[in-house]
Write a protein that holds these residues in place. Structure first.
Motif, PDB file in Angstrom:
ATOM      1  N   PRO A 133      -2.246   2.613  -4.265  1.00 43.55           N
ATOM      2  CA  PRO A 133      -3.213   3.030  -3.246  1.00 43.55           C
ATOM      3  C   PRO A 133      -4.381   2.050  -3.118  1.00 43.55           C
ATOM      4  N   HIS A 134      -4.640   1.292  -4.211  1.00 44.30           N
ATOM      5  CA  HIS A 134      -5.751   0.336  -4.193  1.00 44.30           C
ATOM      6  C   HIS A 134      -5.420  -0.832  -5.114  1.00 44.30           C
ATOM      7  N   HIS A 135      -5.857  -2.030  -4.734  1.00 44.77           N
ATOM      8  CA  HIS A 135      -5.549  -3.244  -5.507  1.00 44.77           C
ATOM      9  C   HIS A 135      -6.020  -3.144  -6.958  1.00 44.77           C
ATOM     10  N   SER A 136      -7.120  -2.447  -7.189  1.00 40.02           N
ATOM     11  CA  SER A 136      -7.676  -2.362  -8.547  1.00 40.02           C
ATOM     12  C   SER A 136      -6.728  -1.644  -9.521  1.00 40.02           C
ATOM     13  N   HIS A 137      -5.747  -0.889  -8.982  1.00 37.16           N
ATOM     14  CA  HIS A 137      -4.795  -0.175  -9.841  1.00 37.16           C
ATOM     15  C   HIS A 137      -3.591  -1.047 -10.217  1.00 37.16           C
TER      16      HIS A 137
ATOM     17  N   PRO B 148       0.833  -1.213   0.000  1.00 37.58           N
ATOM     18  CA  PRO B 148       0.000   0.000   0.000  1.00 37.58           C
ATOM     19  C   PRO B 148       0.863   1.256   0.000  1.00 37.58           C
TER      20      PRO B 148
END
Length: 221
Positions: A111-115, A93
């Protein structure tokens, strides 16, 4: 315009989601997305059925499913292929997105897994640009050919040469072992001499790569 989504169909062992769209077009056409969604667009006024089109184009569909499957294998949840070697992915993270390759581990700060996958794709594209920026001019001089623009993008194929002499390569080309990646570049450059797969084309290929048949087979696996 009418959009109809049908149940998935089985192609080459893969579940392919089928979307049928009726539009004001002259001819029917197919598009296969990286998520294995097959889009069939057919004219509003036509007697041919979707089933007949799918049966007629079955071989083309199977080839495209195979291409997408090979592309998807280079990046999984746990690893990415880099120059033919498995590199483990460690996601961390962070507010600032960043990718670092350290000791055969790809550290992905997001910042987020989807990225995650989008960031990895950008990293692969940058490494591929470095690769082809060195390889293409060198091999072009060897072959005595001139090319147009050189680009790296998301593609279902490893490489492409247009009739205008522009060269396009998959952002995942760097995932292949160096010998295979170099062969892909050579293959597309030879198309600047022979825009086909004729005997003359393969004769030219064989002058510069004696193992081209083996490498072709590896790329099709």
């Amino acid at each position: 315009m009418m959009l109809e989504t049908r149940e998935s169909i089985k192609v080459a062992g893969k579940e392919v989601r089928l979307q049928i769209q009726r539009k004001r077009v002259r001819h029917a056409y197919l598009r296969l997305g990286p998520d294995f969604t097959l889009r069939l667009v057919i004219p509003l006024q036509t007697k041919i059925t979707p089933e007949e089109i799918l049966e007629k184009k079955r071989r083309w569909i199977e080839e495209k499913v195979g291409e997408v499957s090979r592309m998807r294998r280079v990046l999984t949840e746990n690893y990415v292929l880099l120059e033919g070697r498995h590199v483990n992915i460690k996601e961390l993270p962070a507010n600032k997105p960043e990718v670092r390759l350290e000791r055969r581990i790809l550290h992905v700060y997001v910042p987020h897994h989807s990225h995650r996958n989008r960031l990895i794709s950008k990293f692969l594209a940058a490494r591929t640009r470095e690769l082809v920026s060195g390889l293409v001019p060198k091999l072009a001089r060897t072959l005595h050919v001139q090319y147009g623009t050189l680009s790296v993008r998301e593609m279902k194929r490893w490489g492409q040469c247009t009739r205008d002499g522009d060269l396009r390569f998959s952002n995942k080309l760097i995932c292949l072992p160096s010998e295979l990646a170099e062969y892909v570049v050579l293959h597309e450059l030879v198309h600047l001499k022979h825009f086909n797969h004729s005997k003359a084309f393969f004769k030219e290929i064989s002058r510069h790569c004696a193992r081209y048949k083996d490498l072709d087979q590896e790329l099709s696996m």
